[in-house]
Design an enzyme around this catalytic site. Structure first.
Site: not given
Length: 856
Positions: A313, A344-346, A348
């Site tokens: 993030y 990506s992170d969720c 992000a």
């Protein structure tokens, strides 16, 4: 509806076909659609897959031909997709493509320390069928405390008994292969998939961020604060879960499951005093990136061959990780050779515009991440804005196709485009291998080997089974199965709490929680005191849980929550004899009060020990197992909290009073040191003579010799390989109890300063020793890797001069020299003269013989 969709998207191509061909194609499509409808109505024990051999239409698809290379199959598949279909595949919940027989796919699954399930979140794993639970191993921070790479590889392994455990040889000198043992988390994941309870086989694990600050709520998920340990954990775990051998190199194209190293990079703050991970801009020096934050990811990619990477993030020096071309494409793919997908992170991607304000409009965020090299959005931002980004000419189709190529390559490597998975590799893994007895035994072994004994005054432990007839067990963590498993866990198979474990040894047990919850805001000390009198021994089970440390929640203090310290102190003073204090927690706690309290005889740190944790604790307390775990993180005093958690600097700054971070640089007081851990026995060490005590690093090419250091990159691979040397240590168990012991090899420079580490770990291994037994442990020292540190510009260099290798209280000196090895040179010169004389005599003889022949 599906039929109408198929007719619509195939309308234009069909007008160029003859009537007969159209009828045949429509008939094939009808059969194809009927097969899809049948699949959709099949019971849940049917795993989803593509390229069904019973579907006649799939025979014409090149992407279904397993004899072709994956690259060609993927190219064929991507070429068949419409723009809308392409966009639908760029998010974690990838849509089905019915006309091609491709089911939906869920990229997001978790398996941090066992196949996991997070409620209220769409993930690829479900526990709603015949499989209702999975083996829950210790949280990673405790598993790391074993300092056992082969255990990390084996975690959940189907067949834990190997020649390694029989012969107890050093891993570096094993001549046999350990490749035929798969990792159980991977096996259980396949078992869940084969049972029809999974929509994906990509697991976003392991978490290999450095546990820099003890307040970090997610530090429990990591292997600790040391880059070498974290890197070795990443390599061992990834090789195991993906189906590679322990030594690596035998993975090939097929994946048992796909691992994903996260969170790339320098991510170790979630939510501290109102500063959250979504907006945090981490100011990180190139120096700290090079020798602290990046090495675990480099190892995970280069040695572990991870098939996935997750970008974090946060921003690094102003640039969002997921939009950083230098990080994702230039470093991971270019320098390290990463061959996989980047997610990506969720959410992000969305925060780049919505919260960070890094770009002017959503389409710019989409363009930035795709151009940087990210392939998958955990979220819906790419689904919502990629189309408009293309219309605005911000995104090139080549970037989308590249992302799809990376994504479908992984799904094909998992065998999801090879027809019925039951007939494929890993197809024989059934539900009976989930929560198997072998896996439960290994969960117990992992807990035993990770638990750390921090204090044992007057050898209070182990307790004598014949002398203890009654126990008082007190504490909010004593009977909580939920606390045992930490976070990112699935439903455990058969959890045993500390109270239940102790009850298997002592029938007469009085129990009181001491606090209503772990935060201990309500003081129940007076009630707890009532069960102390008259008992043979008191065990206090205190610490933290997920209300105190977790994702999105960092701590602000390092002391025990609420009234816990008061409870411990009062109970200890009222007990008949010194008490035993057990701490369940991921991050360290300042328990200086307990360390110095003579009424507290023993202290045990058990992390979050998994479902077998209660049994492992009881075995250690009553001497059926000798503790051998060692702390993978420094335990700091409470006054460290004066330092902002946002300060990412590793190195100290004495002029401002900043003490630095982790054992490698921290100059302040410690409660317990990194690597600390006691045993019921004692061990001694002896360095055997080194094959050479001087390391010559001279390739005649450096202009920095006068500065006293040389760049590792300038020395080159050949010189670095030649400079490696074995280090052999004799270890002896001098006590009366068998034990497993972690041997940690550190190095320090004779001349400290110049922003170099105080000391750093360069090797470690485990050895099982019976009472009185000794063994020789071989470790390899690589000067280019182990003696190097980072300059301000991030360049890794080796300093000339003396270094000291240390294990326990023993040291051995080696010297790095930049001049030529004169001993070798002198030997070579001595050999030259005799050879010249030999040639002279031969020449003279031949010449004389020829002359004499002419005269005759």
């Amino acid at each position: 509806m599906i039929v109408r969709y198929m007719l619509r998207i195939n309308q234009n191509p069909m007008r160029h076909l003859s009537t007969r061909k159209m009828k045949l194609l429509n008939l094939s499509l009808l059969i194809h659609l009927c097969s899809l409808l049948l699949v959709s109505t099949q019971p849940t024990d049917q795993p989803p897959f593509s390229c069904d051999s019973t579907d006649p239409l799939t025979k014409s698809y090149k992407f279904c031909k397993t004899t072709l290379p994956i690259n060609r199959r993927v190219e064929d598949l991507v070429s068949r997709l419409t723009l809308d279909e392409k966009i639908s595949q760029l998010v974690n919940t990838a849509a089905a493509i019915p006309r091609l027989g491709i089911p939906g796919y869920e990229w997001w699954s978790e398996a941090l320390h066992g196949v996991a399930f997070v409620a209220n979140i769409s993930q690829g794993i479900r526990f709603n069928g015949t499989i209702r639970s999975a083996t829950s191993f210790p949280q990673v921070i405790l598993t790391a405390a074993s300092f056992d790479p082969y255990l990390w590889y084996r975690i959940g392994q189907a067949s834990p008994i190997t020649l390694y455990s029989i012969f107890k040889l050093d891993l570096d000198i094993l001549s046999f292969s350990l490749c035929d043992y798969e990792q159980a988390i991977g096996i259980e994941a396949r078992g869940v998939y084969n049972a029809g309870q999974a929509r994906g086989m990509t697991f976003w694990t392991p978490n290999i961020n450095i546990f820099r600050d003890p307040r970090w709520g997610r530090g429990q998920e990591t292997p600790g604060e040391d880059p070498l340990v974290t890197g070795k954990y990443a390599v061992s775990f990834v090789r195991g879960i993906q189906g590679d051998s322990f030594e690596g190199g035998k993975l090939g194209e097929s994946l048992q499951v796909s691992a994903c190293c996260k969170h790339f990079t320098a991510y170790d703050l979630d939510n501290w005093k109102g500063i959250n991970r979504f907006v945090f801009d981490a100011n990180v020096t190139l120096q700290d990136l090079a020798d602290t934050y990046q090495p675990p990811f480099q190892s995970c990619i280069e040695k572990g061959k991870a098939s996935g990477v997750m970008c974090a993030y946060n921003r690094i020096n102003g640039v969002p990780n997921c939009a950083d071309y230098n990080l994702l494409s230039k470093t991971a793919r270019g320098q390290w050779g990463f061959n996989g997908y980047i997610t990506s992170d969720c959410d992000a991607v969305s925060i780049i515009y919505d919260e960070q304000g890094y770009v002017k409009e959503p389409e710019d965020a989409v363009a930035d991440v795709l151009t940087a090299g990210m392939d998958l959005d955990c979220g819906e931002y790419l689904k919502n804005y990629t189309g408009s980004a293309i219309e605005k000419k911000k995104v090139a189709m080549s970037d989308i196709d590249r992302a799809l190529h990376n994504l479908f390559s992984i799904r094909m490597r998992l065998g999801l485009f090879n027809g019925n998975p039951v007939k494929q590799p890993f197809g024989n893994i059934g539900s009976d291998q989930v929560c198997s007895q072998e896996h439960l035994n290994l969960a117990l072994e992992a807990a035993r080997n990770g638990i750390v004994l921090l204090k044992n005054d007057n050898r209070l432990l182990p307790l004598a089974k014949t002398e203890i007839t009654s126990l008082a067990v007190i504490g909010p963590n004593a009977n909580s199965s939920e606390t045992l498993v930490g976070n990112y866990a699935g439903p455990p198979c058969n959890p045993v709490t500390p109270l239940q474990g102790l009850q298997s040894y002592v029938k007469n047990i009085n129990y009181h929680p001491g606090c209503s919850t772990v935060n201990c805001s309500s003081d129940l000390t007076d009630e707890a005191m009532k069960i102390v009198k008259g008992t043979d021994q008191v065990v206090l089970v205190m610490g933290l849980d997920q209300t105190q440390e977790r994702e999105a929640h960092d701590r602000v203090d390092l002391v025990l929550p609420g009234h816990q310290q008061k409870l411990v102190t009062r109970i200890a003073s009222a007990a008949n004899k010194p008490v035993i204090l057990v701490l369940l927690c991921g991050g360290p706690v300042d328990i200086t009060f307990a360390k110095n309290d003579q009424n507290i005889g023993s202290i045990i740190w058990a992390g979050y020990p998994g479902e077998a944790g209660g049994r492992a604790l009881a075995e250690i307390i009553f001497g059926d197992h000798n503790p051998g775990g060692r702390l993978p993180i420094t335990w700091y005093p409470q006054n460290l909290t004066k330092i902002p958690m946002t300060d990412m600097r590793m190195r100290p700054e004495p002029s401002s009073g900043y003490p630095g971070r982790t054992y490698r640089f921290y100059q302040g007081l410690k409660v317990f040191e990194f690597g600390y851990g006691l045993s019921y026995t004692n061990y001694s060490y002896e360095f055997l003579p080194l094959t050479k005590d001087k390391v010559y690093l001279n390739n005649q090419s450096s202009d920095k010799i006068a500065l006293g250091y040389k760049s590792v990159s300038e020395m080159g691979t050949e010189l670095c390989e030649k400079s490696k040397l074995p280090v052999t240590v004799r270890v002896q168990n001098n006590g009366e109890m068998d034990g497993k012991h972690a041997v940690l090899l550190f190095v320090r420079q004779a001349k400290t300063g110049n922003e170099r580490p105080i000391k750093q770990l360069v090797g470690f291994n485990n050895v099982d020793l019976k009472a009185g037994e000794k063994a020789e442990i071989k470790l390899e020292l690589s000067p280019c890797e182990h003696l190097s540190s980072a300059e301000g510009d991030g360049q890794m260099v080796v300093d000339e001069g003396s270094y000291f290798l240390s294990i326990g209280d023993k040291e051995s000196e080696i010297t790095v020299v930049f001049s030529e090895d004169t001993s070798d040179a002198a030997t070579s010169k001595l050999m030259i003269l005799p050879r010249i004389l030999i040639f002279f005599y031969i020449y003279s003889f031949i010449h004389s013989y020829a002359y004499c022949s002419e005269m005759n």
